[in-house]
Design a protein around this motif. Sequence first.
Motif, PDB file in Angstrom:
ATOM      1  N   MET A   1      72.227  65.284  21.410  1.00  0.00           N
ATOM      2  CA  MET A   1      71.716  64.457  20.322  1.00  0.00           C
ATOM      3  C   MET A   1      72.885  63.713  19.678  1.00  0.00           C
ATOM      4  O   MET A   1      74.043  64.032  19.900  1.00  0.00           O
ATOM      5  CB  MET A   1      70.940  65.312  19.327  1.00  0.00           C
ATOM      6  N   SER A   2      72.596  62.719  18.863  1.00  0.00           N
ATOM      7  CA  SER A   2      73.604  61.832  18.289  1.00  0.00           C
ATOM      8  C   SER A   2      74.606  62.577  17.420  1.00  0.00           C
ATOM      9  O   SER A   2      74.268  63.510  16.700  1.00  0.00           O
ATOM     10  CB  SER A   2      72.908  60.770  17.433  1.00  0.00           C
ATOM     11  N   GLN A   3      75.856  62.099  17.510  1.00  0.00           N
ATOM     12  CA  GLN A   3      76.890  62.636  16.617  1.00  0.00           C
ATOM     13  C   GLN A   3      76.918  61.895  15.288  1.00  0.00           C
ATOM     14  O   GLN A   3      77.600  62.294  14.375  1.00  0.00           O
ATOM     15  CB  GLN A   3      78.267  62.521  17.292  1.00  0.00           C
ATOM     16  N   TYR A   4      76.119  60.779  15.186  1.00  0.00           N
ATOM     17  CA  TYR A   4      76.138  59.976  13.961  1.00  0.00           C
ATOM     18  C   TYR A   4      74.842  60.054  13.156  1.00  0.00           C
ATOM     19  O   TYR A   4      74.836  59.769  11.969  1.00  0.00           O
ATOM     20  CB  TYR A   4      76.386  58.494  14.308  1.00  0.00           C
ATOM     21  N   SER A   5      73.725  60.396  13.825  1.00  0.00           N
ATOM     22  CA  SER A   5      72.423  60.253  13.183  1.00  0.00           C
ATOM     23  C   SER A   5      71.633  61.551  13.220  1.00  0.00           C
ATOM     24  O   SER A   5      71.660  62.277  14.225  1.00  0.00           O
ATOM     25  CB  SER A   5      71.609  59.168  13.893  1.00  0.00           C
ATOM     26  N   PRO A   6      70.911  61.837  12.136  1.00  0.00           N
ATOM     27  CA  PRO A   6      70.108  63.068  12.095  1.00  0.00           C
ATOM     28  C   PRO A   6      69.009  63.051  13.150  1.00  0.00           C
ATOM     29  O   PRO A   6      68.349  62.035  13.374  1.00  0.00           O
ATOM     30  CB  PRO A   6      69.515  63.049  10.687  1.00  0.00           C
ATOM     31  N   LYS A   7      68.805  64.189  13.771  1.00  0.00           N
ATOM     32  CA  LYS A   7      67.792  64.318  14.818  1.00  0.00           C
ATOM     33  C   LYS A   7      66.404  63.971  14.302  1.00  0.00           C
ATOM     34  O   LYS A   7      65.619  63.296  14.975  1.00  0.00           O
ATOM     35  CB  LYS A   7      67.818  65.748  15.356  1.00  0.00           C
ATOM     36  N   ALA A   8      66.096  64.421  13.084  1.00  0.00           N
ATOM     37  CA  ALA A   8      64.759  64.187  12.537  1.00  0.00           C
ATOM     38  C   ALA A   8      64.481  62.696  12.378  1.00  0.00           C
ATOM     39  O   ALA A   8      63.366  62.225  12.626  1.00  0.00           O
ATOM     40  CB  ALA A   8      64.611  64.894  11.198  1.00  0.00           C
ATOM     41  N   GLU A   9      65.488  61.947  11.964  1.00  0.00           N
ATOM     42  CA  GLU A   9      65.283  60.497  11.795  1.00  0.00           C
ATOM     43  C   GLU A   9      65.101  59.815  13.143  1.00  0.00           C
ATOM     44  O   GLU A   9      64.278  58.913  13.288  1.00  0.00           O
ATOM     45  CB  GLU A   9      66.452  59.887  11.027  1.00  0.00           C
ATOM     46  N   ILE A  10      65.864  60.254  14.139  1.00  0.00           N
ATOM     47  CA  ILE A  10      65.715  59.680  15.477  1.00  0.00           C
ATOM     48  C   ILE A  10      64.313  59.919  16.001  1.00  0.00           C
ATOM     49  O   ILE A  10      63.648  59.014  16.523  1.00  0.00           O
ATOM     50  CB  ILE A  10      66.766  60.278  16.439  1.00  0.00           C
ATOM     51  N   GLU A  11      63.822  61.134  15.852  1.00  0.00           N
ATOM     52  CA  GLU A  11      62.479  61.456  16.331  1.00  0.00           C
ATOM     53  C   GLU A  11      61.410  60.673  15.559  1.00  0.00           C
ATOM     54  O   GLU A  11      60.396  60.259  16.129  1.00  0.00           O
ATOM     55  CB  GLU A  11      62.248  62.960  16.221  1.00  0.00           C
ATOM     56  N   ALA A  12      61.644  60.453  14.265  1.00  0.00           N
ATOM     57  CA  ALA A  12      60.683  59.665  13.473  1.00  0.00           C
ATOM     58  C   ALA A  12      60.643  58.220  13.955  1.00  0.00           C
ATOM     59  O   ALA A  12      59.569  57.606  14.029  1.00  0.00           O
ATOM     60  CB  ALA A  12      61.049  59.729  11.997  1.00  0.00           C
ATOM     61  N   VAL A  13      61.822  57.672  14.312  1.00  0.00           N
ATOM     62  CA  VAL A  13      61.869  56.303  14.837  1.00  0.00           C
ATOM     63  C   VAL A  13      61.173  56.226  16.186  1.00  0.00           C
ATOM     64  O   VAL A  13      60.379  55.312  16.453  1.00  0.00           O
ATOM     65  CB  VAL A  13      63.324  55.815  14.939  1.00  0.00           C
ATOM     66  N   LEU A  14      61.425  57.203  17.051  1.00  0.00           N
ATOM     67  CA  LEU A  14      60.808  57.207  18.377  1.00  0.00           C
ATOM     68  C   LEU A  14      59.297  57.330  18.294  1.00  0.00           C
ATOM     69  O   LEU A  14      58.567  56.794  19.132  1.00  0.00           O
ATOM     70  CB  LEU A  14      61.382  58.354  19.211  1.00  0.00           C
ATOM     71  N   ALA A  15      58.823  58.027  17.261  1.00  0.00           N
ATOM     72  CA  ALA A  15      57.383  58.199  17.083  1.00  0.00           C
ATOM     73  C   ALA A  15      56.774  57.105  16.220  1.00  0.00           C
ATOM     74  O   ALA A  15      55.576  57.120  15.949  1.00  0.00           O
ATOM     75  CB  ALA A  15      57.106  59.565  16.446  1.00  0.00           C
ATOM     76  N   ALA A  16      57.578  56.130  15.794  1.00  0.00           N
ATOM     77  CA  ALA A  16      57.136  55.020  14.940  1.00  0.00           C
ATOM     78  C   ALA A  16      56.493  55.533  13.659  1.00  0.00           C
ATOM     79  O   ALA A  16      55.456  55.033  13.222  1.00  0.00           O
ATOM     80  CB  ALA A  16      56.188  54.096  15.690  1.00  0.00           C
ATOM     81  N   ARG A  17      57.128  56.528  13.037  1.00  0.00           N
ATOM     82  CA  ARG A  17      56.622  57.044  11.759  1.00  0.00           C
ATOM     83  C   ARG A  17      57.747  57.194  10.728  1.00  0.00           C
ATOM     84  O   ARG A  17      57.601  57.916   9.757  1.00  0.00           O
ATOM     85  CB  ARG A  17      55.906  58.379  11.975  1.00  0.00           C
ATOM     86  N   HIS A  18      58.860  56.507  10.969  1.00  0.00           N
ATOM     87  CA  HIS A  18      59.959  56.537   9.999  1.00  0.00           C
ATOM     88  C   HIS A  18      59.516  55.798   8.734  1.00  0.00           C
ATOM     89  O   HIS A  18      58.957  54.702   8.808  1.00  0.00           O
ATOM     90  CB  HIS A  18      61.202  55.874  10.589  1.00  0.00           C
ATOM     91  N   PRO A  19      59.740  56.359   7.546  1.00  0.00           N
ATOM     92  CA  PRO A  19      59.243  55.725   6.312  1.00  0.00           C
ATOM     93  C   PRO A  19      59.950  54.429   5.951  1.00  0.00           C
ATOM     94  O   PRO A  19      59.401  53.614   5.203  1.00  0.00           O
ATOM     95  CB  PRO A  19      59.482  56.800   5.250  1.00  0.00           C
ATOM     96  N   ASN A  20      61.143  54.208   6.462  1.00  0.00           N
ATOM     97  CA  ASN A  20      61.895  52.987   6.143  1.00  0.00           C
ATOM     98  C   ASN A  20      62.816  52.668   7.299  1.00  0.00           C
ATOM     99  O   ASN A  20      64.010  52.952   7.271  1.00  0.00           O
ATOM    100  CB  ASN A  20      62.687  53.152   4.849  1.00  0.00           C
TER     101      ASN A  20
END
Length: 723
Positions: A1-20
């Motif tokens: 997983m990314s060394q720069y970005s939180p896993k939860a945010e990446i998964e939210a983006v991949l699922a198209a459910r990131h709040p912002n």
Amino acid sequence: MSQYSPKAEIEAVLAARHPNVFAFLGAHEAGEGRQVVRTMQPYAREVAVIVGTERVVAEKVHKDGYFEAMTPRGLYELEITSSEGETTRLSDPYSFGLLLGDQDMYYFREGTHQRLWDVLGASLKTLHGVAGCQFAVWAPNAQRVSVVGDWNRWDGRMHVMRKRIEAGIWEIFIPGVTELTHYKFEVVDTHGHMCLKSDPFAVFAQHGTQTSSLVFDMDRYRWSDSEWMQVRAKRDLYHSPMSAYEVHLGSWKRKAEQGNRWLSYKELADDLIPYVKNLGFTHLEIMGIAEHPFDGSWGYQVTGYFAPTSRFGNPDEFREFVDRCHQAGIGVILDWVPGHFPKDSHGLARFDGTALYEHADPRLGEHQDWGTLIFNYGRHEVKNFLISNALYWLEQFHIDGLRVDAVASMLYLDYSRNAGEWIPNHLGGRENLEAIAFMRELNSVCYAKHPGTTIIAEESTAWPGVSKPVSGGGLGFGFKWNMGWMNDSLRYMAEDPVHRKYHHGEATFAMIYAFDENFILVLSHDEVVHGKGSLINKMPGDRWQKFANLRMFFSWMWAHPGKKLLFMGGEFGQWNEWRHDGSLDWHLFLGEEHSGLQQLVKDLNHLYTSRPALHEKDHEPGGFHWLDANDADNSIFAFVRSAADGDRVTVLVNATPVCRKDYRVGVSEAGSYRELLNSDAPAYAGSGVSAGAGFQAQQVPWQGQPWSIVVDLPPLATLVLGR
């Protein structure tokens, strides 16, 4: 997983459910002159980030297509190599800041933004030297909105929009999107359900079962009607002739030899405009031009309010059609439908999962007769949508007038409803106060912004002051369709002539209220469908009498106070009812009666436009007076039309097949009189009974006039006499 970005945010983006999503994707400060660039590219084999001369290959952090790269700080582009090996280089949509300005947001919320089409929808732009398309849509209660289309494989994960909370508008600028790209909005509604919505502000759209919106450049067309527009701004429509030919573009004429296809805007410009010009009509009124999926709705169940239907061509081709009408001296009126809209899933209905454009309560929000939804006129954004749409047609397409459909259904909360099926207004009444306020604002704004245009009400009740100024307590429309005259006249004309003396009052009743409104006399499409029969078939008698009756009726109509409208096919006596999926019966011109009737309409238009007495005081009592309204036994009607400059014509109607020899009619002046028009003339396939070669006034007072002349009245005919 990314060394720069939180896993939860990446998964939210991949699922198209990131709040912002804009707070995560794109470039973000990483310290020491560096930035981390994050991008979602599910169909990419490789992604590189280009900053100046430096190219950094991004790490594919997640198998579903999430990439990120650490690069020097600065402007960047993405070099994307697809799984098929094709490489493109584009700016990142998530590298652009806010798109809509604070003023746009404020005026939209207030309901007073007069150019919403510049703000919402799809607009080709160049931002910071980057060419692409700006998308914006109002969906305040949606959980997510994405733009999907040809370029991103209709994948809603790729171009999730930014939500502007202050107005409930979602926006994004997507580089590289070009003209004629197909797109929709993928909306995850307030309940979490996903649906594909067409753009409410699309200027070009598919029709029928295909319902995508299309990007289109609205800044390219160059108009050639400057002379018309300058004259129009100063024109006094109320004292000018207005004779409209109502047309359904899809069925006026078809190419039978090519699968019965309809004509294009270009073909209509080549064929329809000269036809209308030759017949002498001053205006074309076009039915249902805004995009609609169902042909059988005739254009009155609209899903694309800002898009002229693509059935006949693109928006610029429709502009060219209007342009050529103006160059030929013909005004263009469009039917406009702010009273209701269909429930199609791709359209406005429950756009973000809530009753956004419509009322939530079906007692306010549904037309039970039509199976459609009613706009919420009290909501600022909805009112803004409709008023800006009216302005859009007047400005972007140089339309000369809008005929507002089904106004009565908007005025009354209990329209076509039984007790208990409607909700009274806050005063306890049946009037739709919000719709009334909307109509008054609509008319005030349109007339202020576009002098010389007109807004016409199709209003079928006795609501007072429909065409009176807003300042005087009226609704502010320019004109009102005279449905009462139409119903009474057609009922009278359907009577056998031997019985007409018992229905004489039906033919004269319209003059009791003729000047209460600025009326247009209409014989519209609604009178020749659904088993009502064609105009010629409404007439009684044998073939000769049917044509004689219709010639008499048309001539009477053109001489009667009020502007005129005739639906296509009526001018040559089409036998069949109108069908939206076929052509008019042009083969009827093999018969002389049909050609004669058409020639009569041409001559009526010429007489109407050339004699001020027949149009200048259409809406003033001083332009009309009866000579004899009471000759029921003979079914004769005699009246005078006059203008301010002294121009006068005398009109005689003989509604029986009996010739009336030596009929004396009063005239106001000495001198000789002549026959200006005789609907029974041989040129119109009439019997040829002449009123006489000329008439010398005799000093015999008659019908309240100091002089009189003696004429022969032809059977089933209208005579127009003058100096």
